[in-house]
Enzyme design. Sequence first.
Site, PDB file in Angstrom:
ATOM      1  N   ARG A 139       0.823  -1.220   0.000  1.00  0.00           N
ATOM      2  CA  ARG A 139       0.000   0.000   0.000  1.00  0.00           C
ATOM      3  C   ARG A 139       0.853   1.265   0.000  1.00  0.00           C
ATOM      4  O   ARG A 139       0.584   2.200  -0.748  1.00  0.00           O
ATOM      5  CB  ARG A 139      -0.934   0.030   1.214  1.00  0.00           C
ATOM      6  CG  ARG A 139      -2.032  -1.010   1.165  1.00  0.00           C
ATOM      7  CD  ARG A 139      -2.877  -0.971   2.417  1.00  0.00           C
ATOM      8  NE  ARG A 139      -2.002  -1.211   3.577  1.00  0.00           N
ATOM      9  CZ  ARG A 139      -2.235  -0.775   4.803  1.00  0.00           C
ATOM     10  NH1 ARG A 139      -3.305  -0.047   5.067  1.00  0.00           N
ATOM     11  NH2 ARG A 139      -1.417  -1.058   5.786  1.00  0.00           N
ATOM     12  N   ASN A 181      -6.071  -2.456   2.336  1.00  0.00           N
ATOM     13  CA  ASN A 181      -6.073  -3.907   2.477  1.00  0.00           C
ATOM     14  C   ASN A 181      -7.511  -4.378   2.610  1.00  0.00           C
ATOM     15  O   ASN A 181      -8.338  -3.709   3.241  1.00  0.00           O
ATOM     16  CB  ASN A 181      -5.305  -4.340   3.729  1.00  0.00           C
ATOM     17  CG  ASN A 181      -3.811  -4.264   3.556  1.00  0.00           C
ATOM     18  OD1 ASN A 181      -3.289  -4.228   2.447  1.00  0.00           O
ATOM     19  ND2 ASN A 181      -3.097  -4.228   4.666  1.00  0.00           N
TER      20      ASN A 181
END
Length: 89
Positions: A18, A36
């Site tokens: 990320r 996520n």
Amino acid sequence: MRRVNVIVSGNVQGVGYRFSAAQEAERLGVSGWVRNLHDGRVEAELEGEESHVDALLAWMAEGPQFAEVTSSRVSERTPKGIQGFRVVR
């Protein structure tokens, strides 16, 4: 302008995916977010110049050094004119 939703599968959590995606988005000038999912995948919404979004999608298909991307699913969305990129927790 192009806006897409992308779901990335594989070993993509716990490897800096990320935060690396956010850095790459900022480098390319792409707006949106990344997060996520509970099932181990990563989801992102990306918006920007078509060539920049395409470049970020290509990066996401590989991911950072320790990621192992097995697949990515891209769905087109209607651009909203958002600005900035963030990591959703």
